[in-house]
Design a protein around this motif. Sequence first.
Motif, PDB file in Angstrom:
ATOM      1  N   SER A 144       0.846  -1.192   0.000  1.00 15.70           N
ATOM      2  CA  SER A 144       0.000   0.000   0.000  1.00 15.70           C
ATOM      3  C   SER A 144       0.885   1.246   0.000  1.00 15.70           C
ATOM      4  N   ILE A 145       0.262   2.371  -0.270  1.00 20.06           N
ATOM      5  CA  ILE A 145       1.003   3.625  -0.356  1.00 20.06           C
ATOM      6  C   ILE A 145       1.352   4.087   1.053  1.00 20.06           C
ATOM      7  N   ARG A 153      -1.331  11.841   2.158  1.00 21.31           N
ATOM      8  CA  ARG A 153      -2.743  11.746   2.531  1.00 21.31           C
ATOM      9  C   ARG A 153      -3.621  12.312   1.416  1.00 21.31           C
ATOM     10  N   ARG A 156      -3.724   9.730  -1.459  1.00 18.61           N
ATOM     11  CA  ARG A 156      -4.650   8.624  -1.188  1.00 18.61           C
ATOM     12  C   ARG A 156      -6.105   9.055  -1.364  1.00 18.61           C
ATOM     13  N   ALA A 185      -3.664   0.851  -7.426  1.00 15.06           N
ATOM     14  CA  ALA A 185      -4.633   1.315  -6.425  1.00 15.06           C
ATOM     15  C   ALA A 185      -5.911   1.819  -7.101  1.00 15.06           C
TER      16      ALA A 185
END
Length: 444
Positions: A144-145, A153, A156, A185
């Motif tokens: 995941s990032i 943030r 995402r 993603a």
Amino acid sequence: MKKGRIILIDDDRDHLRAASDWLTVNGFEVLSFDRADDAFKAIIDQPPDLVLTDLRMPGVDGMTLLSSVVRKCPGLPVILLTAHGDVSLAVEALKRGGEDFIEKPYDAERLVGVLSKAIEKSRMSQEIGRLQRLVVQQDKEVGSIIGDSTAIRSLRQRIAALAQVDIDVLIIGETGTGKELVAQALHYQSHRAPAPFVAINCSALPESIFESEVFGHVKGAFTGALSERQGKFEHATGGTIFLDEIEAMPLPFQAKILRVLQERVVERLGENRLRPVDVRIVAAAKTDLSAEIAAGRFREDLFYRLASVDVRIPPVRERAEDIEQLFRHFASLAARRYGRPEPQVPPSLVVRLLQQEWRGNVREVKARAERFALGLDEEQPQQSAFSIEAPLPERVSHYEARLILAALGINHGNTAQTAADLGIPVRTLNEKIKRYGLRYSGET
């Protein structure tokens, strides 16, 4: 315990009954049919562990049934029963996806052995596939990032918002920032997640095969085109196509990609038929492409078609507060992968990490963290397997073993590439791997 569930087809009812009884006695669950079309309905309704079919039958024959099973139930083993004169036809069936063939009259014990082996092989293949899917899922979870900076943030949040909108996206980010990770993603958070995610590296695909690989070809389209081939766009139908390093795509193919973007159709090489494709296109570039457009190397109309929505990935130097977290994350993963103790990152190393330029971005952080986890970083705490009093040859051997293991990890267990990187023959590398008892646990 049953050895496996078999669907048996033969228009010779006497043989059908005898073979069914014999296989049942030997622990198989058998469902018998004297017509292939009836059997095929049962196969689709509840796929068995194996299909055993006569080759020559009236109506739908064994070869036709094989083709249908291969198309609808890929991976399901099909074994054919043939007469002595049909061996050449049976060999052709193997080329079309058959598992094996047995000549009539056959030895009853051999039949049991062949079926048992085929079912065991099929189950092993299914288990390997299950484990590989599990690994992929775990990779998605750990991949995941990473980061808690304001920039990450925001990234995402933008991904989460765009994933729900079925629109093409251009990702812009320097080398090593994780453009493919962002593309994945976008795919896995969207309704397209169950369908394929297909990545195409535009700089690595030779111009001579670009069109064939991306759009497919028909039989006879060029020398060596012995059969039809589905291109990557068709393969990705329902899913996502990721065009990495889009700036490296040759100009002639940019026009073809633009047509796909506008019309959502592809044309196989050597064919005049247009084939509709339902794909989302995510492209990635190292820069905003303005310089490439000005130099005439990138089509302006393609840029505007791609860049209606873009995602910009910040370089590591703009998210310094994430560096320690990234480093610890990758070091921990590497330690688990190679069976090493959980690494302790000293404060002095954190200070040095924050002072680095990280031109290679996250990819460089990952490489540095893996070296640290393997004990190859100069600031690794002294947890050596040998003491300073150990003889010099022993210490040299220990260090050599660590270098080899690290190189194997970088090359994902590829011994040929590892030997080339280390500058030694493959035979010498294999001897050293055996001598040191090394094992690369990341190999599949």
